[in-house]
Design a protein around this motif. Structure first.
Motif, PDB file in Angstrom:
ATOM      1  N   ARG A 250       0.829  -1.205   0.000  1.00  9.51           N
ATOM      2  CA  ARG A 250       0.000   0.000   0.000  1.00  9.51           C
ATOM      3  C   ARG A 250       0.866   1.258   0.000  1.00  9.51           C
ATOM      4  NH1 ARG A 250      -4.871   1.442   4.206  1.00  9.51           N
ATOM      5  NH2 ARG A 250      -5.249   3.477   3.336  1.00  9.51           N
ATOM      6  N   ARG A 251       1.899   1.257   0.801  1.00 10.33           N
ATOM      7  CA  ARG A 251       2.803   2.403   0.874  1.00 10.33           C
ATOM      8  C   ARG A 251       3.541   2.603  -0.453  1.00 10.33           C
ATOM      9  NH1 ARG A 251       3.544   7.127   3.601  1.00 10.33           N
ATOM     10  NH2 ARG A 251       5.571   7.854   2.974  1.00 10.33           N
ATOM     11  N   GLN A 252       3.988   1.498  -1.048  1.00 10.42           N
ATOM     12  CA  GLN A 252       4.681   1.606  -2.323  1.00 10.42           C
ATOM     13  C   GLN A 252       3.748   2.154  -3.397  1.00 10.42           C
ATOM     14  OE1 GLN A 252       6.136  -2.382  -2.912  1.00 10.42           O
ATOM     15  NE2 GLN A 252       8.135  -1.909  -2.023  1.00 10.42           N
ATOM     16  N   GLY A 253       2.503   1.707  -3.395  1.00  5.95           N
ATOM     17  CA  GLY A 253       1.519   2.221  -4.352  1.00  5.95           C
ATOM     18  C   GLY A 253       1.302   3.705  -4.173  1.00  5.95           C
ATOM     19  N   HIS A 254       1.215   4.140  -2.931  1.00  7.49           N
ATOM     20  CA  HIS A 254       1.046   5.566  -2.639  1.00  7.49           C
ATOM     21  C   HIS A 254       2.238   6.353  -3.152  1.00  7.49           C
ATOM     22  CE1 HIS A 254       1.781   9.101  -0.036  1.00  7.49           C
ATOM     23  NE2 HIS A 254       0.495   9.306  -0.238  1.00  7.49           N
ATOM     24  N   ASP A 255       3.432   5.880  -2.849  1.00  6.38           N
ATOM     25  CA  ASP A 255       4.650   6.572  -3.286  1.00  6.38           C
ATOM     26  C   ASP A 255       4.712   6.662  -4.807  1.00  6.38           C
ATOM     27  OD1 ASP A 255       5.265   6.764  -0.622  1.00  6.38           O
ATOM     28  OD2 ASP A 255       6.940   5.343  -0.681  1.00  6.38           O
ATOM     29  N   GLU A 256       4.357   5.577  -5.493  1.00  4.38           N
ATOM     30  CA  GLU A 256       4.384   5.580  -6.958  1.00  4.38           C
ATOM     31  C   GLU A 256       3.378   6.572  -7.525  1.00  4.38           C
ATOM     32  OE1 GLU A 256       3.814   1.539  -8.206  1.00  4.38           O
ATOM     33  OE2 GLU A 256       5.725   0.897  -7.335  1.00  4.38           O
ATOM     34  N   ARG A 257       2.185   6.661  -6.924  1.00  7.89           N
ATOM     35  CA  ARG A 257       1.180   7.624  -7.385  1.00  7.89           C
ATOM     36  C   ARG A 257       1.666   9.051  -7.193  1.00  7.89           C
ATOM     37  NH1 ARG A 257      -2.045   3.905  -4.994  1.00  7.89           N
ATOM     38  NH2 ARG A 257      -2.242   5.096  -3.072  1.00  7.89           N
ATOM     39  N   VAL A 258       2.261   9.332  -6.046  1.00 10.34           N
ATOM     40  CA  VAL A 258       2.776  10.684  -5.778  1.00 10.34           C
ATOM     41  C   VAL A 258       3.879  11.034  -6.776  1.00 10.34           C
ATOM     42  CG1 VAL A 258       4.048  12.119  -4.113  1.00 10.34           C
ATOM     43  CG2 VAL A 258       2.114  10.741  -3.341  1.00 10.34           C
ATOM     44  N   LEU A 259       4.784  10.104  -7.037  1.00 11.66           N
ATOM     45  CA  LEU A 259       5.875  10.370  -7.975  1.00 11.66           C
ATOM     46  C   LEU A 259       5.362  10.567  -9.401  1.00 11.66           C
ATOM     47  CD1 LEU A 259       8.614   7.955  -6.597  1.00 11.66           C
ATOM     48  CD2 LEU A 259       8.603  10.457  -6.499  1.00 11.66           C
ATOM     49  N   ARG A 260       4.374   9.775  -9.819  1.00 13.49           N
ATOM     50  CA  ARG A 260       3.787   9.963 -11.154  1.00 13.49           C
ATOM     51  C   ARG A 260       3.101  11.322 -11.253  1.00 13.49           C
ATOM     52  NH1 ARG A 260       2.038   4.640 -10.776  1.00 13.49           N
ATOM     53  NH2 ARG A 260      -0.054   5.356 -10.263  1.00 13.49           N
ATOM     54  N   ASP A 261       2.360  11.683 -10.212  1.00 18.02           N
ATOM     55  CA  ASP A 261       1.677  12.973 -10.194  1.00 18.02           C
ATOM     56  C   ASP A 261       2.696  14.107 -10.235  1.00 18.02           C
ATOM     57  OD1 ASP A 261      -0.434  14.805 -10.043  1.00 18.02           O
ATOM     58  OD2 ASP A 261      -0.440  14.770  -7.843  1.00 18.02           O
ATOM     59  N   LEU A 262       3.758  13.966  -9.488  1.00 19.76           N
ATOM     60  CA  LEU A 262       4.820  14.973  -9.470  1.00 19.76           C
ATOM     61  C   LEU A 262       5.452  15.113 -10.856  1.00 19.76           C
ATOM     62  CD1 LEU A 262       6.510  16.912  -7.769  1.00 19.76           C
ATOM     63  CD2 LEU A 262       7.968  14.992  -7.176  1.00 19.76           C
ATOM     64  N   GLU A 263       5.706  13.999 -11.513  1.00 13.64           N
ATOM     65  CA  GLU A 263       6.302  14.026 -12.844  1.00 13.64           C
ATOM     66  C   GLU A 263       5.385  14.730 -13.852  1.00 13.64           C
ATOM     67  OE1 GLU A 263       7.406  10.633 -16.070  1.00 13.64           O
ATOM     68  OE2 GLU A 263       8.150  10.309 -14.034  1.00 13.64           O
ATOM     69  N   ARG A 264       4.082  14.430 -13.788  1.00 12.72           N
ATOM     70  CA  ARG A 264       3.129  15.082 -14.691  1.00 12.72           C
ATOM     71  C   ARG A 264       3.072  16.581 -14.429  1.00 12.72           C
ATOM     72  NH1 ARG A 264      -0.056  10.304 -13.856  1.00 12.72           N
ATOM     73  NH2 ARG A 264      -1.132  11.326 -12.150  1.00 12.72           N
ATOM     74  N   ARG A 265       3.086  16.958 -13.162  1.00 13.14           N
ATOM     75  CA  ARG A 265       3.045  18.388 -12.824  1.00 13.14           C
ATOM     76  C   ARG A 265       4.306  19.099 -13.306  1.00 13.14           C
ATOM     77  NH1 ARG A 265      -0.041  19.319  -7.115  1.00 13.14           N
ATOM     78  NH2 ARG A 265      -1.568  17.685  -7.375  1.00 13.14           N
ATOM     79  N   GLU A 266       5.455  18.476 -13.120  1.00 12.82           N
ATOM     80  CA  GLU A 266       6.699  19.099 -13.570  1.00 12.82           C
ATOM     81  C   GLU A 266       6.670  19.335 -15.078  1.00 12.82           C
ATOM     82  OE1 GLU A 266       9.820  16.562 -12.142  1.00 12.82           O
ATOM     83  OE2 GLU A 266       9.777  17.435 -10.137  1.00 12.82           O
ATOM     84  N   GLU A 267       6.139  18.378 -15.814  1.00 11.05           N
ATOM     85  CA  GLU A 267       6.040  18.530 -17.262  1.00 11.05           C
ATOM     86  C   GLU A 267       5.076  19.669 -17.615  1.00 11.05           C
ATOM     87  OE1 GLU A 267       4.289  15.912 -20.907  1.00 11.05           O
ATOM     88  OE2 GLU A 267       5.548  14.855 -19.459  1.00 11.05           O
ATOM     89  N   LEU A 268       3.941  19.701 -16.955  1.00 10.32           N
ATOM     90  CA  LEU A 268       2.936  20.740 -17.194  1.00 10.32           C
ATOM     91  C   LEU A 268       3.477  22.120 -16.838  1.00 10.32           C
ATOM     92  CD1 LEU A 268      -0.042  21.426 -17.891  1.00 10.32           C
ATOM     93  CD2 LEU A 268      -0.573  20.980 -15.482  1.00 10.32           C
ATOM     94  N   TYR A 269       4.120  22.231 -15.684  1.00 10.44           N
ATOM     95  CA  TYR A 269       4.656  23.519 -15.247  1.00 10.44           C
ATOM     96  C   TYR A 269       5.804  23.963 -16.143  1.00 10.44           C
ATOM     97  CZ  TYR A 269       1.966  22.449 -11.018  1.00 10.44           C
ATOM     98  OH  TYR A 269       0.970  22.127 -10.130  1.00 10.44           O
ATOM     99  N   GLY A 270       6.598  23.014 -16.620  1.00 12.07           N
ATOM    100  CA  GLY A 270       7.672  23.351 -17.558  1.00 12.07           C
ATOM    101  C   GLY A 270       7.113  23.904 -18.860  1.00 12.07           C
ATOM    102  N   LYS A 271       6.030  23.310 -19.333  1.00 14.42           N
ATOM    103  CA  LYS A 271       5.378  23.789 -20.559  1.00 14.42           C
ATOM    104  C   LYS A 271       4.860  25.215 -20.343  1.00 14.42           C
ATOM    105  CE  LYS A 271       2.882  22.928 -24.449  1.00 14.42           C
ATOM    106  NZ  LYS A 271       3.568  23.113 -25.695  1.00 14.42           N
ATOM    107  N   PHE A 272       4.229  25.448 -19.195  1.00 20.69           N
ATOM    108  CA  PHE A 272       3.726  26.792 -18.892  1.00 20.69           C
ATOM    109  C   PHE A 272       4.878  27.786 -18.851  1.00 20.69           C
ATOM    110  CE2 PHE A 272       2.502  30.283 -16.186  1.00 20.69           C
ATOM    111  CZ  PHE A 272       1.217  30.584 -16.632  1.00 20.69           C
ATOM    112  N   ASN A 273       5.958  27.418 -18.221  1.00 19.87           N
ATOM    113  CA  ASN A 273       7.125  28.291 -18.097  1.00 19.87           C
ATOM    114  C   ASN A 273       7.702  28.624 -19.476  1.00 19.87           C
ATOM    115  OD1 ASN A 273       8.658  29.760 -16.325  1.00 19.87           O
ATOM    116  ND2 ASN A 273      10.073  28.111 -15.862  1.00 19.87           N
ATOM    117  N   GLU A 274       7.783  27.629 -20.332  1.00 14.71           N
ATOM    118  CA  GLU A 274       8.312  27.845 -21.681  1.00 14.71           C
ATOM    119  C   GLU A 274       7.404  28.790 -22.471  1.00 14.71           C
ATOM    120  OE1 GLU A 274       9.043  25.177 -25.681  1.00 14.71           O
ATOM    121  OE2 GLU A 274       9.212  24.208 -23.722  1.00 14.71           O
ATOM    122  N   LEU A 275       6.103  28.530 -22.443  1.00 13.66           N
ATOM    123  CA  LEU A 275       5.166  29.403 -23.146  1.00 13.66           C
ATOM    124  C   LEU A 275       5.222  30.824 -22.581  1.00 13.66           C
ATOM    125  CD1 LEU A 275       2.082  27.014 -23.363  1.00 13.66           C
ATOM    126  CD2 LEU A 275       3.428  27.870 -25.302  1.00 13.66           C
ATOM    127  N   GLY A 276       5.255  30.925 -21.271  1.00 13.23           N
ATOM    128  CA  GLY A 276       5.296  32.238 -20.630  1.00 13.23           C
ATOM    129  C   GLY A 276       6.536  33.024 -20.993  1.00 13.23           C
TER     130      GLY A 276
END
Length: 151
Positions: A34-60
């Motif tokens: 359960r803990r490993q699943g939670h950690d993997e979800r947080v890391l995937r979410d973090l990776e998606r956010r970093e990509e999204l925020y990087g795109k925003f930063n580039e456009l901006g």
């Protein structure tokens, strides 16, 4: 017949020990998975956010330079960054969203000003030009640190 047979006591103790050992092994495995699943979800979410925020930063960044040097001849130029801000609205923290909206407000205000020479602006105040994007990336970094503390 003055008591319980020693064989029954030994058998019952063996069964109880097996049950306790099995249950503790199951509980450990369950909570670890359960803990490993939670950690993997947080890391995937973090990776998606970093990509999204990087795109925003580039456009901006590109749009801020364009806004300094040109008037807004086609408002459709803002659609990509507004679309990314919409995705941020779905997943980002309130602080990151607020900073993203401040970048868009800054872009609109900069486009309203007469065109200027970017080189002159860089000489007089290089940090001021990108201040809203700096605030955005600082909000992203704070959000990232909060997410990593959850691990």
């Amino acid at each position: 017949m003055s008591g319980i047979e020693p064989a029954i006591v030994a058998g019952a103790a063996a069964v109880a020990g097996t049950l306790v050992g099995g249950l503790s092994s199951f509980a450990t495995s369950y909570f670890t998975a359960r803990r490993q699943g939670h950690d993997e979800r947080v890391l995937r979410d973090l990776e998606r956010r970093e990509e999204l925020y990087g795109k925003f930063n580039e456009l901006g960044s590109n749009l801020i330079v364009d806004a300094i040097e040109h008037v807004l001849d086609d408002p459709r130029k803002l659609i990509p960054i507004v679309a990314v801000a919409g995705r941020i609205r779905l997943t980002g923290s309130a602080e990151v969203l607020q900073a993203a909206e401040a970048v868009i407000d800054h872009l609109i205000e900069t486009y309203r000003l007469p065109p200027a020479d970017l080189r002159d602006m860089l000489r007089s105040g290089p940090h001021e030009i990108m201040a809203p994007l700096t605030a955005f990336t600082q909000a992203c970094r704070a959000e990232r640190e909060r997410m990593l503390r959850k691990l």
